[in-house]
Design a protein around this motif. Structure first.
Motif, PDB file in Angstrom:
ATOM      1  N   LEU A 100      19.285  59.301  22.268  1.00 12.57           N
ATOM      2  CA  LEU A 100      18.721  60.070  21.233  1.00 12.57           C
ATOM      3  C   LEU A 100      17.282  60.000  21.103  1.00 12.57           C
ATOM      4  CD1 LEU A 100      19.126  61.330  18.359  1.00 12.57           C
ATOM      5  CD2 LEU A 100      19.153  58.959  17.479  1.00 12.57           C
ATOM      6  N   LEU A 101      16.365  59.170  21.565  1.00 10.76           N
ATOM      7  CA  LEU A 101      14.971  58.972  21.817  1.00 10.76           C
ATOM      8  C   LEU A 101      14.737  60.017  22.649  1.00 10.76           C
ATOM      9  CD1 LEU A 101      12.759  57.235  20.872  1.00 10.76           C
ATOM     10  CD2 LEU A 101      13.082  55.897  23.225  1.00 10.76           C
ATOM     11  N   MET A 102      15.297  60.104  23.900  1.00 10.40           N
ATOM     12  CA  MET A 102      15.028  61.107  24.867  1.00 10.40           C
ATOM     13  C   MET A 102      15.230  62.434  24.509  1.00 10.40           C
ATOM     14  SD  MET A 102      16.527  61.305  28.703  1.00 10.40           S
ATOM     15  CE  MET A 102      15.991  59.540  29.057  1.00 10.40           C
ATOM     16  N   THR A 103      16.279  62.746  23.609  1.00  9.55           N
ATOM     17  CA  THR A 103      16.484  64.099  23.434  1.00  9.55           C
ATOM     18  C   THR A 103      15.276  64.459  22.221  1.00  9.55           C
ATOM     19  OG1 THR A 103      18.992  64.105  23.594  1.00  9.55           O
ATOM     20  CG2 THR A 103      18.218  65.550  21.818  1.00  9.55           C
ATOM     21  N   LEU A 104      15.050  63.458  21.415  1.00 11.75           N
ATOM     22  CA  LEU A 104      13.944  63.724  20.327  1.00 11.75           C
ATOM     23  C   LEU A 104      12.756  64.336  20.827  1.00 11.75           C
ATOM     24  CD1 LEU A 104      14.926  61.184  17.967  1.00 11.75           C
ATOM     25  CD2 LEU A 104      15.293  63.495  17.491  1.00 11.75           C
ATOM     26  N   GLU A 105      12.425  63.462  22.035  1.00 15.43           N
ATOM     27  CA  GLU A 105      10.935  63.776  22.627  1.00 15.43           C
ATOM     28  C   GLU A 105      11.042  64.642  23.567  1.00 15.43           C
ATOM     29  OE1 GLU A 105       8.830  60.759  24.461  1.00 15.43           O
ATOM     30  OE2 GLU A 105      10.808  60.097  25.968  1.00 15.43           O
ATOM     31  N   LEU A 110      22.001  65.827  24.110  1.00 18.42           N
ATOM     32  CA  LEU A 110      22.475  64.306  24.174  1.00 18.42           C
ATOM     33  C   LEU A 110      23.304  63.968  25.351  1.00 18.42           C
ATOM     34  CD1 LEU A 110      23.281  63.425  20.510  1.00 18.42           C
ATOM     35  CD2 LEU A 110      21.399  62.364  21.895  1.00 18.42           C
ATOM     36  N   THR A 111      24.146  64.922  25.890  1.00 19.64           N
ATOM     37  CA  THR A 111      25.085  64.717  27.217  1.00 19.64           C
ATOM     38  C   THR A 111      24.242  64.646  28.156  1.00 19.64           C
ATOM     39  OG1 THR A 111      25.587  67.210  27.038  1.00 19.64           O
ATOM     40  CG2 THR A 111      27.290  65.605  26.210  1.00 19.64           C
ATOM     41  N   GLU A 112      23.061  65.477  28.263  1.00 22.73           N
ATOM     42  CA  GLU A 112      22.135  65.407  29.644  1.00 22.73           C
ATOM     43  C   GLU A 112      21.190  64.238  29.447  1.00 22.73           C
ATOM     44  OE1 GLU A 112      21.285  67.636  31.843  1.00 22.73           O
ATOM     45  OE2 GLU A 112      22.498  69.325  31.354  1.00 22.73           O
ATOM     46  N   SER A 113      20.970  63.653  28.111  1.00 26.08           N
ATOM     47  CA  SER A 113      20.119  62.740  28.109  1.00 26.08           C
ATOM     48  C   SER A 113      21.180  61.392  28.647  1.00 26.08           C
ATOM     49  CB  SER A 113      19.640  62.417  26.543  1.00 26.08           C
ATOM     50  OG  SER A 113      18.602  63.320  26.446  1.00 26.08           O
ATOM     51  N   LYS A 114      22.396  61.319  28.171  1.00 31.76           N
ATOM     52  CA  LYS A 114      22.863  60.269  28.545  1.00 31.76           C
ATOM     53  C   LYS A 114      23.256  60.301  29.997  1.00 31.76           C
ATOM     54  CE  LYS A 114      25.527  59.643  24.264  1.00 31.76           C
ATOM     55  NZ  LYS A 114      26.725  59.986  23.566  1.00 31.76           N
ATOM     56  N   ALA A 115      23.513  61.394  30.631  1.00 28.87           N
ATOM     57  CA  ALA A 115      23.457  61.373  32.186  1.00 28.87           C
ATOM     58  C   ALA A 115      22.367  60.963  32.843  1.00 28.87           C
ATOM     59  CB  ALA A 115      23.914  62.794  32.485  1.00 28.87           C
ATOM     60  N   MET A 291      21.753  74.416  35.811  1.00 30.84           N
ATOM     61  CA  MET A 291      21.517  74.277  34.271  1.00 30.84           C
ATOM     62  C   MET A 291      21.463  72.713  33.976  1.00 30.84           C
ATOM     63  SD  MET A 291      21.173  76.834  33.134  1.00 30.84           S
ATOM     64  CE  MET A 291      21.084  76.391  31.288  1.00 30.84           C
ATOM     65  N   ARG A 292      21.462  71.765  35.091  1.00 30.70           N
ATOM     66  CA  ARG A 292      21.085  70.244  34.874  1.00 30.70           C
ATOM     67  C   ARG A 292      19.939  70.184  34.008  1.00 30.70           C
ATOM     68  NH1 ARG A 292      19.486  66.329  39.011  1.00 30.70           N
ATOM     69  NH2 ARG A 292      19.815  64.378  38.040  1.00 30.70           N
ATOM     70  N   ASN A 293      19.502  69.443  33.356  1.00 31.08           N
ATOM     71  CA  ASN A 293      18.321  69.401  32.610  1.00 31.08           C
ATOM     72  C   ASN A 293      18.031  70.733  32.168  1.00 31.08           C
ATOM     73  OD1 ASN A 293      16.871  67.106  31.930  1.00 31.08           O
ATOM     74  ND2 ASN A 293      15.296  67.762  33.408  1.00 31.08           N
ATOM     75  N   ASP A 336      24.460  72.987  24.553  1.00 32.86           N
ATOM     76  CA  ASP A 336      24.426  73.070  25.943  1.00 32.86           C
ATOM     77  C   ASP A 336      22.999  73.147  26.583  1.00 32.86           C
ATOM     78  OD1 ASP A 336      27.372  73.061  26.457  1.00 32.86           O
ATOM     79  OD2 ASP A 336      27.110  75.066  25.789  1.00 32.86           O
ATOM     80  N   VAL A 337      22.146  73.921  25.642  1.00 28.17           N
ATOM     81  CA  VAL A 337      20.927  74.138  26.135  1.00 28.17           C
ATOM     82  C   VAL A 337      20.112  74.010  25.040  1.00 28.17           C
ATOM     83  CG1 VAL A 337      19.468  75.846  27.341  1.00 28.17           C
ATOM     84  CG2 VAL A 337      21.871  76.100  27.488  1.00 28.17           C
ATOM     85  N   GLY A 338      19.195  73.013  25.342  1.00 33.25           N
ATOM     86  CA  GLY A 338      17.871  72.559  24.182  1.00 33.25           C
ATOM     87  C   GLY A 338      16.764  73.554  24.381  1.00 33.25           C
ATOM     88  N   PRO A 339      15.701  73.053  23.759  1.00 33.44           N
ATOM     89  CA  PRO A 339      14.605  73.960  23.801  1.00 33.44           C
ATOM     90  C   PRO A 339      13.665  73.546  25.176  1.00 33.44           C
ATOM     91  CG  PRO A 339      14.245  72.100  22.227  1.00 33.44           C
ATOM     92  CD  PRO A 339      15.650  72.002  22.764  1.00 33.44           C
TER      93      PRO A 339
END
Ligand code: NAP
Length: 491
Positions: A100-105, A110-115, A291-293, A336-339
Motif C-alpha cells: 500500500l505504501l509503495m502504491t501510494l508514493e 497493488l498487485t504490481e507492488s506486491k510482486a 506492462m510490468r510496472n 491494471d495501470v496506475g498513473p
C-alpha cells in the motif's frame, strides 16, 4: 468495481514511516530542519513530508558508515546472513502494508507492488545464503617454493543511489549483497519515492542490523549532497541505478577516488517475434515485458520487432489485450495501470507518441491522456512507425508498444542491436537453435527466450553499452562488494 479508498489505513501506513534520516542508528531530522513533500501521483495530493538532508547530513552518514566498517567486516558471515534472513521474513509478513505504501508514493497497482515486494525480499533470502559461501583459494606456485592464498574481503563503505520505479527492490538488490559481504553503506533513495526505503531501514533495524551499517539520507539537494560523498576518499564503492545521463556524470565524479562502480542504467529493449513463434505465447510475454510496472521499467520492451508473416496477427492480439486494461488509482481493486510517477514522465510519453504519429505511425489502440487528476496515460499500440523516430531510440518508460516489422532474420537482429543501450532483449521462436543463435548475437547483458520477464534474484542482472556495467543478483552479485586479497607464503 472500484472500491472506496480506505483513507484510515492509508494514513496509518504513512504515519508508521519515520520521515527522518537514519544516521549511526539514530533517526534524526535534517540539520537545517528542512523537509520535502512526497506526493500521490494518482491525485497530486501531498502524502507526507520527509527530512531534506543537506551536505553536512550526507557527510555525517558517511562518517557513521566509515566508523562501523571494521566491526561489521569482522562480524561472522552467519550472523550477517541471519539478519538478512530475518529481514526477508519481516518483509514477507508485512507485504500488504508495504504494498500500500509503495502504491501510494509511486502509483503502480497493488498487485504490481506486491510482486515487487516479493521480488525485492528474495534478494535478502538469496544473499542470506550467499553470505556463508564467500570462499578463497590455496594453491602451489608454479616453482613449488611458495603457496598462494587468496581471500575475499569487503570493499568498504558504499554509496547506493536508487531510482523511483522499483522503490524497494532496487534497494534490496544492493543492500543484500553489501550486508552479506560485510560492507557498510549510505543509501539515497529517489526523492519521488523515499517512503519504502525508510520502511525497509526500519525492518533491517528490527532484524538486528547493527547501528551505522545502513544509513539513509533523503534529499532534494541531490547533486550537492552526493558529490562530496563520491569525492570523499573514505568511500570505496558507488552503486547506482538510474538514468544513463546521471550515471555518466557519477562515473566522472568517481574517477578521482577510483571507486569500485556498478552502473545499472537505462534500456531500450527489443522484443523479437520470429516467423515460427507461438503468437499467443508471444502476446502473453509481450504483455509482461511491456506492462510490468506499467512500462516504467528499465527492462520494459521498448520496440516490438516482428516478422512480416506474423506482424498483423501479433499487433491485433496485442491491441486487444492492451485496450482491455483498466486504468485508475493503483489502490483500487481491478486496476491494471496506475498513473505515471510525475507530470514530466507522462508529458514525455505524449511527445514520443506524437512524434511517431507525425512521422507516419498509426495508433492501433490508445494514444490519449484520460481527463481528470493524476498523470495517467492510456495503454497504446502503434504500428508502421519509422525507425527514424525518437520512440525507436529513447526509453518510453510508459504503457506504449510500437510494433516494427522485419522480413529476414538478420535484418531483425540488426534492428534489435541498432541502439546505444544493451540491457535486455526478448526473443520468441519455436526453433530453439535459431533462438540461441539470436541470443548470442544480441548486444545485451540479458536475453529472455520465450519469456517476457528475466529478473530473478538467482541470476546476474545487468547491461552492456550505455546500459552500464556490473551485475546484481546471482553468484556474481556479491562479488561486486568483495575485493580479492592474495597472500604469498614462503615455506
Ligand atoms: P535518475 O533521474 O537518474 O535518478 C536516479 C537516482 O539518481 C535518484 O535517486 C536521483 O535522485 C539520483 N540523482 C539524480 N541526479 C543526481 C546527481 N546529480 N547526483 C547524484 N544522484 C543523482 O533516474 P530515475 O528517473 O529515478 O529512474 C529511471 C531510470 O532508471 C531509467 O532510465 C531506468 O531505465 C533506470 N533503471 C535502470 C535499472 C537497471 O537495473 N538497469 C533499474 C531501474 C531503473 P533524485 O530522485 O533526488 O533526483
Amino acid at each position: 468495481m472500484p472500491h472506496t479508498p480506505d483513507h484510515d489505513r492509508e494514513s496509518r501506513v504513512i504515519e508508521a514511516v519515520h520521515g527522518q534520516l537514519l544516521i549511526g542508528g539514530q533517526w534524526r531530522d535534517a540539520s537545517q530542519n528542512t523537509t520535502f513533500e512526497v506526493e500521490d501521483p494518482s491525485t497530486g495530493a501531498t502524502l507526507t513530508r520527509v527530512a531534506d538532508a543537506g551536505p553536512a547530513d550526507g557527510v555525517a552518514a558517511l562518517d557513521a558508515a566509515v566508523a562501523t566498517q571494521a566491526s561489521w567486516a569482522a562480524t561472522p558471515p552467519r550472523d550477517r546472513g541471519e539478519i538478512l534472513r530475518r529481514a526477508y521474513e519481516l518483509i514477507v509478513a508485512r507485504t500488504d502494508d508495504l504494498a500500500l505504501l509503495m502504491t501510494l508514493e509511486m502509483g503502480k497497482p497493488l498487485t504490481e507492488s506486491k510482486a515487487e515486494i516479493g521480488y525485492g525480499a528474495e534478494f535478502f533470502r538469496w544473499f542470506a545464503e550467499e553470505a556463508v559461501r564467500i570462499a578463497g583459494r590455496y594453491s602451489v606456485a608454479p616453482n613449488g617454493a611458495t603457496r598462494l592464498l587468496t581471500t575475499k574481503q569487503p570493499v568498504g563503505p558504499c554509496l547506493m543511489i536508487t531510482p523511483w520505479n522499483f522503490p524497494l527492490a532496487m534497494g534490496t538488490r544492493k543492500i543484500g549483497p553489501a550486508v552479506a559481504a560485510g560492507c557498510t553503506m549510505v543509501v539515497k533513495p529517489a526523492s519521488l519515492t523515499p517512503l519504502c526505503m525508510l520502511a525497509l531501514a526500519d525492518i533491517l533495524t528490527e532484524a538486528g542490523l547493527p547501528e551505522g551499517v545502513l544509513n539513509v539520507v533523503t534529499t532534494t539537494s541531490t547533486g550537492e549532497v552526493m558529490e562530496p560523498l563520491i569525492r570523499d576518499p573514505r568511500l570505496r564503492k558507488l552503486t547506482f541505478t538510474g538514468s544513463t545521463g546521471v550515471g555518466r556524470r557519477l562515473v566522472e565524479q568517481s574517477a578521482q577516488g577510483l571507486l569500485r562502480l556498478s552502473m545499472e542504467l537505462g534500456g531500450n529493449a527489443p522484443f523479437l517475434v520470429f516467423g515460427d513463434a507461438d503468437i499467443d505465447a508471444a502476446v502473453d510475454g509481450a504483455m509482461l515485458a511491456k506492462m510490468r510496472n506499467m512500462g516504467e521499467a528499465c527492462t520494459a520492451a521498448n520496440r516490438f520487432i516482428v516478422h512480416d508473416s506474423v506482424a498483423e496477427e501479433f499487433t491485433d492480439k496485442l491491441g486487444q489485450r492492451m485496450s482491455a486494461l483498466v486504468v485508475g488509482r493503483g489502490t483500487e481493486e481491478g486496476v491494471d495501470v496506475g498513473p505515471m510517477v510525475q507530470a514530466s514522465e507522462r508529458d514525455k510519453i505524449v511527445e514520443l507518441v506524437s512524434d511517431a504519429v507525425s512521422a507516419g505511425g498509426d495508433v492501433v489502440v490508445g494514444g490519449s491522456t484520460p481527463d481528470g487528476d493524476g498523470y495517467f496515460y492510456t495503454p497504446t499500440v502503434l504500428a508502421n512507425v519509422p525507425q527514424t523516430t525518437r520512440i525507436f531510440r529513447e526509453e518510453i518508460f510508459g504503457p506504449v508498444a510500437p510494433v516494427y516489422r522485419f522480413s529476414d532474420d538478420d535484418q531483425g537482429i540488426e534492428m534489435a542491436n541498432d541502439t546505444e543501450f544493451g540491457l535486455v532483449a526478448y526473443a520468441y521462436a519455436r526453433d530453439l537453435s535459431l533462438a540461441l543463435r539470436v541470443a548470442e548475437r544480441l548486444e545485451t547483458g540479458m536475453v529472455g527466450i520465450n519469456q517476457g520477464v528475466v529478473s530473478n534474484p538467482a541470476a546476474p542482472f545487468g547491461g552492456v553499452k550505455s546500459s552500464g556495467f556490473g551485475r546484481e543478483g546471482g553468484a556474481e552479485g556479491i562479488e561486486e562488494y568483495l575485493e580479492t586479497k592474495y597472500v604469498g607464503l614462503a615455506l
